[in-house]
Motif scaffolding. Structure first.
Motif, PDB file in Angstrom:
ATOM      1  N   LEU A 129       0.823  -5.727  38.775  1.00  0.00           N
ATOM      2  CA  LEU A 129       0.566  -7.154  38.855  1.00  0.00           C
ATOM      3  C   LEU A 129       1.587  -8.008  38.141  1.00  0.00           C
ATOM      4  O   LEU A 129       2.003  -9.048  38.624  1.00  0.00           O
ATOM      5  N   ARG A 140      -0.126 -15.116  37.188  1.00  0.00           N
ATOM      6  CA  ARG A 140      -0.852 -13.920  37.542  1.00  0.00           C
ATOM      7  C   ARG A 140      -2.189 -14.247  38.163  1.00  0.00           C
ATOM      8  O   ARG A 140      -2.672 -13.535  39.030  1.00  0.00           O
ATOM      9  N   ARG A 141      -2.702 -15.300  37.729  1.00  0.00           N
ATOM     10  CA  ARG A 141      -3.999 -15.688  38.241  1.00  0.00           C
ATOM     11  C   ARG A 141      -4.029 -15.692  39.769  1.00  0.00           C
ATOM     12  O   ARG A 141      -5.000 -15.328  40.405  1.00  0.00           O
ATOM     13  N   TYR A 144      -4.254 -12.410  41.381  1.00  0.00           N
ATOM     14  CA  TYR A 144      -5.596 -11.848  41.362  1.00  0.00           C
ATOM     15  C   TYR A 144      -6.367 -12.298  42.590  1.00  0.00           C
ATOM     16  O   TYR A 144      -7.153 -11.569  43.164  1.00  0.00           O
ATOM     17  N   ASP A 145      -6.136 -13.507  42.916  1.00  0.00           N
ATOM     18  CA  ASP A 145      -6.851 -14.010  44.084  1.00  0.00           C
ATOM     19  C   ASP A 145      -6.509 -13.172  45.312  1.00  0.00           C
ATOM     20  O   ASP A 145      -7.367 -12.804  46.097  1.00  0.00           O
ATOM     21  N   ASN A 148      -7.735  -9.494  44.967  1.00  0.00           N
ATOM     22  CA  ASN A 148      -9.173  -9.343  45.090  1.00  0.00           C
ATOM     23  C   ASN A 148      -9.615  -9.311  46.539  1.00  0.00           C
ATOM     24  O   ASN A 148     -10.505  -8.563  46.923  1.00  0.00           O
ATOM     25  N   ARG A 158      -7.730  -0.602  42.792  1.00  0.00           N
ATOM     26  CA  ARG A 158      -7.248  -0.697  41.444  1.00  0.00           C
ATOM     27  C   ARG A 158      -7.116   0.641  40.784  1.00  0.00           C
ATOM     28  O   ARG A 158      -7.999   1.486  40.898  1.00  0.00           O
ATOM     29  N   ASN A 162      -3.644  -3.613  35.225  1.00  0.00           N
ATOM     30  CA  ASN A 162      -2.419  -4.132  35.793  1.00  0.00           C
ATOM     31  C   ASN A 162      -1.919  -3.405  37.001  1.00  0.00           C
ATOM     32  O   ASN A 162      -0.840  -3.611  37.429  1.00  0.00           O
ATOM     33  N   TYR A 164      -2.390  -1.546  40.722  1.00  0.00           N
ATOM     34  CA  TYR A 164      -3.175  -1.374  41.943  1.00  0.00           C
ATOM     35  C   TYR A 164      -2.414  -0.438  42.851  1.00  0.00           C
ATOM     36  O   TYR A 164      -1.193  -0.301  42.727  1.00  0.00           O
ATOM     37  N   ASP A 246     -18.480  -8.766  39.225  1.00  0.00           N
ATOM     38  CA  ASP A 246     -17.717  -9.201  40.293  1.00  0.00           C
ATOM     39  C   ASP A 246     -18.528  -9.463  41.446  1.00  0.00           C
ATOM     40  O   ASP A 246     -18.625  -8.776  42.345  1.00  0.00           O
TER      41      ASP A 246
END
Length: 776
Positions: A129, A140-141, A144-145, A148, A158, A162, A164, A246
Motif C-alpha cells: 500500500l 493512503r486513505r 484503502y478505498d 476495499n 490482504r 500494508n 495485499y 468492517d
DNA sequence: TGATCCCGCCAACGT
DNA sequence: ACGTTGGCGGGATCA
C-alpha cells in the motif's frame, strides 16, 4: 518471518509489476503522507498516461470517460510541463489537480493498470500500500478505498499489514456467483421491489415517514445482513482482515454488486441501493444524513466498479426526474458454472502437485473445508478467534513465497470466462442440473429423503448418485492449464462441489449487531425467510414481478440499454450437484481423518438453499481454512483452524445456532450460536450437522445455554430453511444423531476425531464466553 | 442547484 | 504509544 511487515519501498519496487514509475525521490517514509506534494513529485505524468491508456479499454470507456482521460492526460501533461519547467506561482496550482484528476475512478484506473487482470499464479503480485500510494501520489486513505472494494470482489486479499495480494479477475466469476447467490437468498430482488413500490406510493402522498416505517417492517425481515461473502480460496484471510467492524465498504460493495446481479434490468439506482443498504444495517431511522452518507459511499464504490468496468453510470428517468443509477456491464453470472467447474475440478483434484506443501494444503483443503460449501456465520467472538488463528497463519505464510494466492490462478482458469466455460460444460451441466434439481426437489418435497441422503452422505455414505458425474466430463482440463489444481482452486473445487446451486461456498459471519437484530426480529423475521429458503421458485416469481415494476419505474430507459441480457432463467441456482456428497465421501475416505469427515458433512450441508435471511455476517469460504497450513502451520494452529472450521461447519453449532437466533433473547446466547446457523445453509448438511454439533456443544460449556430445546432448533432451522421442512434436528447431540444419523458410527468417529479439535474449539469457545457475552 | 465525491479528521484496531 | 485502517461527513467541484 515477518520480514514482510513493513514493506518498505525498496521491496516494493522490485516486486511490483510496474516498477518503473518513479524515482523515489522523496523520503519515503512510509507513513508520512506527503500531503500536498506539489506536482513535482514522482509520478511522471507519462507513466500515468501510459497507465491510463492501458487501463482504458477501448470501447468500454464511454466517451465521457475518454474525454476525461484525454483531459486528464492533457492536464497531466500540463502539470508536468509546469513542473518540469518551473512552477510558476499560481499557475501550476491551477493546472494541478483538477478535481477530476483526483477522482477515485481515475486513481483506480491507475491502480489497476499496475496489475494484470489475470496474473499468473504465483507471481509475486503483491501490493504494498505504501508503495502504491506513493507511486500514485495519493494519500493512503484513497488506496484503502480502492482496495476495499477490490477485496470485496476478491480481486485482492490482504496478506498482512500494508500488504495485499493481487488476484486480478481470476476469482471474479466465482465471487460474482457467490454474491448473486447470497443476493438471491436475501431476497434483494424483493426488497428492491418494495422500495420502488413505496416510492410510487410516496408520490401520491407524501407521508414518507409512514411509508418508511412500513418499509422498515417489511424490510426488516428481509434485510438480512450479510456481512461479507468470501470465496473458497480466500476466506480466512479476509475474515481476519475484516474485523467485525468492517461492515462498510467491503460489505457495502458486495451488497451493491448483489443488487445488480439479482436485478433483471441490472440497473440499480443509487437511491434504491442506499435504501436497501441502510435498511439492512439499521432499520431504524432513515435519516437524511445517513442516507446521504450512504450515497457518498456508494459513489466511491461505484467509481471503483466502474473502473473495473463492471458497471457504468446511467440515468434512470422516472416521473420524478432523472436519478443516478448504474448499470451492470460486467459478465453475466451463471450459477451453474461453478458447479460444473467444481465438479470438474474436483475430478482433477487429485492432489496436485506442487510441493509437499501445496499438495498438502490442497489435501487438507479437500479434507477439511472441502467443498467449500460450508457456510456459516461467525459471531464476533468467533471472528476474534479466527483472527488470531489467521494471524498466526499469516505470519507463517507471510513468507514471500506464500502460496497464498493460490486460488487465484486456478480460478482464473475456471472462472475467468464463465460464459465460455459454461458452454463447454453445458451439457454436463444440464445433466448435473437435472440431477441436482431432482435432488433439490426431493429435498424440498421430501425432507426426509433429503435427510436420509444427507445423513448417510456425510459419513460414509455412498450416495446413490454418481458422485462426480458431471465433473469428470470435462472442462476442468480446459480451465486449468496446470494439471495440478491451483492450490486454492484445486482444493476449492472439490469443496465447492457439494454445494448446490451456485456451488459457491461461502460462509457468513454475523455481526454482533446483526445478531441482535436478528434476535429482535426473530419471530417474524424468521418466518418469512423460511419460505424463501427453498424458495427459489418463489424468488423467481418475485423477481419477475419485480422486474416489471422496475421497468415501469423507469429504469427501463436505461434498461433499454441492453435488455438483452436477461438472466431470468438463470436466476435460480437450482443446480446443485450432489456430487459433493460423493466427493465428500471420497475425500473423507482418503483422509479418513476426523476432520475430514466433519467437513464433508458440512459440505453436504452446503446446499444452498440456505437461509437467506439470516443476517449474516461474513461469508467465508471454508475451503481454505486449510490452506493456511503448509509447513508453516504449527499443529496448534492447525488444530485451531480445524476447530474453527468444525465449529463452523459442524452442524452442532449450526444446529444450535438457529435456535439461538430465534431465541437468543431467551437464551442469551450471543450471536455466536447464530453463526453456525448460517453455515447451516444447506439443509442437507444440516443432518450432518447435528452430530458434530453435539460434540461442539458438549465441549463448550455453553451447552446449557444452547440446549434450548431441540424443538426450538428444529423450528428455527426449518423456518430458516436450513432444514427441510420435514427434517428435525435435535438440539441435543444425542438426539440429533439418532434421527439423522444413519450412521451412528460415523458420527462417533467424527466425534472422536473431533476431540482434539474440540478441545481447542471448546477452549476458544470458553474464551469467547469468558469474554462475556455469555453472561446470561 | 443538485449531483459528485475529495479530503482528511479522528476513532477503532493492531502491534 | 504509535501506526494502520477506514467510517464519516463537510464542503468543494462539476454539470
Amino acid at each position: 518471518r515477518s520480514v514482510l511487515k513493513t514493506p518498505l519501498k525498496q521491496a516494493a519496487t522490485s516486486h511490483l509489476v510496474l516498477t518503473e514509475i518513479q524515482p523515489a525521490c522523496q523520503p519515503l517514509t512510509t507513513p508520512p503522507k506527503p500531503k500536498e506534494v506539489l506536482p513535482a513529485d514522482p509520478w511522471t505524468p507519462t507513466s500515468n498516461l501510459k497507465m491510463l491508456i492501458s487501463a482504458a479499454s477501448p470501447e468500454i470507456r464511454s466517451r465521457e470517460q475518454r474525454r476525461e482521460l484525454s483531459n486528464t492526460t492533457s492536464e497531466v501533461l500540463q502539470a508536468k510541463h509546469c513542473l518540469q519547467e518551473h512552477l510558476s506561482g499560481d499557475e501550476y496550482e491551477k493546472s494541478q489537480p483538477s478535481r477530476k484528476e483526483k477522482s477515485l475512478g481515475l486513481l483506480c484506473h491507475k491502480f489497476l493498470a499496475r496489475y494484470p487482470d489475470y496474473p499468473s499464479t504465483a507471481e509475486n503480485n503483491y501490493i504494498c500500500l505504501d508503495e502504491v500510494a506513493e507511486e500514485l501520489n495519493v494519500e493512503r486513505r484513497r488506496i484503502y478505498d480502492i482496495v476495499n472494494v477490490l477485496e470485496s470482489l476478491h480481486m485482492v486479499s490482504r496478506l498482512a499489514k500494508n500488504r495485499y495480494a493481487w488476484h486480478g479477475r481470476h476469482n471474479l466469476s466465482k465471487t460474482l456467483q457467490a454474491l448473486k447467490k447470497v443476493g438471491e437468498e436475501n431476497k434483494y430482488t424483493q426488497q428492491i421491489q418494495m422500495i420502488k413500490k413505496r416510492e410510487y406510493e410516496h408520490e401520491f402522498d407524501f407521508d414518507g415517514e409512514r411509508q418508511e416505517e412500513m418499509a422498515r417492517s417489511f424490510g426488516s425481515n428481509e434485510h438480512s445482513e450479510m456481512s461479507f461473502v468470501e470465496l473458497p480460496g480466500m476466506e480466512f484471510r479476509a475474515a481476519s482482515v475484516n474485523s467485525r467492524k468492517d461492515k462498510s465498504l467491503r460489505v457495502m460493495s458486495q451488497k451493491f454488486v448483489m443488487l445488480f446481479l439479482v436485478s433483471t434490468p441490472q440497473i440499480v439506482s443509487l437511491e434504491v441501493a442506499a435504501k436497501i443498504l441502510i435498511g439492512e444495517d439499521q432499520l431504524e431511522d432513515l435519516d437524511k444524513s445517513k442516507f446521504k452518507t450512504k450515497i457518498r459511499r456508494l459513489y466511491d464504490i461505484a467509481n471503483v466498479l466502474s473502473s473495473l468496468e463492471l458497471i457504468k453510470k446511467v440515468h434512470v428517468t422516472e416521473e420524478r426526474g432523472r436519478k443516478p443509477a448504474f448499470k451492470w456491464t460486467g459478465p453475466e453470472v451463471l450459477p451453474d458454472i461453478q458447479d460444473t467447474k467444481l465438479a470438474t475440478t474436483s475430478t482433477t483434484c487429485p492432489p496436485p502437485i506442487s510441493e509437499s506443501i501445496t499438495s498438502k494444503e490442497q489435501c487438507s483443503k479437500n479434507l477439511f473445508p472441502s467443498r467449500g460449501r460450508q457456510n456459516f456465520t461467525r459471531h464476533p467472538s468467533l471472528i476474534k478467534l479466527v483472527k488470531s488463528i489467521e494471524n498466526d497463519r499469516r505470519k507463517i505464510q507471510s513468507a514471500p513465497t506464500s502460496p497464498v494466492k493460490i486460488s487465484a490462478g486456478t480460478d482464473q482458469n475456471l472462472s475467468a470466462f464463465p460464459g465460455k466455460m459454461a458452454q463447454v460444460p453445458a451439457i454436463a451441466k444440464h445433466q448435473l442440473e437435472g440431477q441436482s434439481m431432482k435432488a433439490k426437489e426431493m429435498k424440498m418435497k421430501l425432507p426426509r429423503s433429503a435427510l436420509e441422503c444427507n445423513l448417510p452422505s456425510p459419513e460414509v455414505v455412498p450416495k446413490p448418485e454418481p458422485p462426480c458425474t458431471a465433473a469428470p466430463s470435462q472442462p476442468s482440463a480446459l480451465t486449468q492449464p496446470l494439471g495440478v489444481c491451483s492450490p486454492s482452486q484445486g482444493s476449492a473445487p472439490p469443496v465447492m462441489l457439494p454445494h448446490t446451486h451456485s456451488g459457491v461456498s461461502y460462509a457468513i459471519y454475523l455481526h454482533p449487531s446483526q445478531a441482535h437484530t436478528v434476535t429482535t426480529y426473530s419471530p417474524s423475521f424468521m418466518l418469512q425467510p423460511l419460505p424463501c429458503a427453498n424458495v427459489t421458485g418463489i424468488k423467481n416469481i418475485n423477481s419477475k414481478v419485480l422486474n416489471k415494476i422496475t421497468t415501469e419505474e423507469g429504469d427501463n430507459q436505461i434498461a433499454a440499454d441492453d435488455p438483452t441480457k436477461s438472466l431470468t432463467a438463470k436466476e435460480r441456482p437450482t443446480i446443485k450437484s450432489e456430487t459433493s456428497s460423493q466427493r465428500c465421501l471420497k475425500r473423507s475416505q482418503a483422509l479418513q481423518e476426523n476432520h475430514l469427515i466433519k467437513r464433508c458433512r458440512s459440505d453436504e450441508e452446503g446446499l444452498d438453499t440456505s437461509l437467506t435471511f439470516f443476517p449474516s455476517g461474513y461469508l467465508i469460504p471454508l475451503t481454505q481454512c486449510t490452506h493456511g497450513n503448509k509447513a508453516g502451520f504449527s499443529d496448534k494452529e492447525k488444530a485451531g483452524i480445524c476447530s474453527l472450521q468444525h465449529t463452523t461447519y459442524s452442524s452442532p453449532i449450526a444446529g444450535v445456532i438457529p435456535v439461538t437466533a430465534s431465541e437468543l433473547k431467551a437464551v442469551n446466547i450471543p450471536a455466536f450460536h447464530i453463526t453456525p446457523l448460517n453455515i447451516m445453509l444447506s439443509p442437507t448438511s444440516i443432518a450432518a450437522g447435528p452430530v458434530l454439533s453435539n460434540s461442539c456443544l458438549n465441549s463448550s460449556n455453553t451447552s446449557s445455554a444452547q440446549n434450548p430445546s431441540s424443538s426450538v432448533l428444529n423450528f428455527t432451522l426449518q423456518h430458516v430453511g436450513l432444514i427441510p421442512a420435514g427434517v428435525q434436528v435435535s438440539a441435543n447431540p444425542v438426539l440429533q444423531q439418532v434421527p439423522l444419523s444413519s450412521q451412528p458410527e460415523n458420527v462417533s468417529q467424527s466425534s472422536e476425531n473431533m476431540n482434539l479439535q474440540e478441545e481447542k474449539v471448546s477452549q476458544n469457545i470458553s474464551q469467547l464466553l469468558d469474554s462475556g457475552w455469555l453472561s446470561g
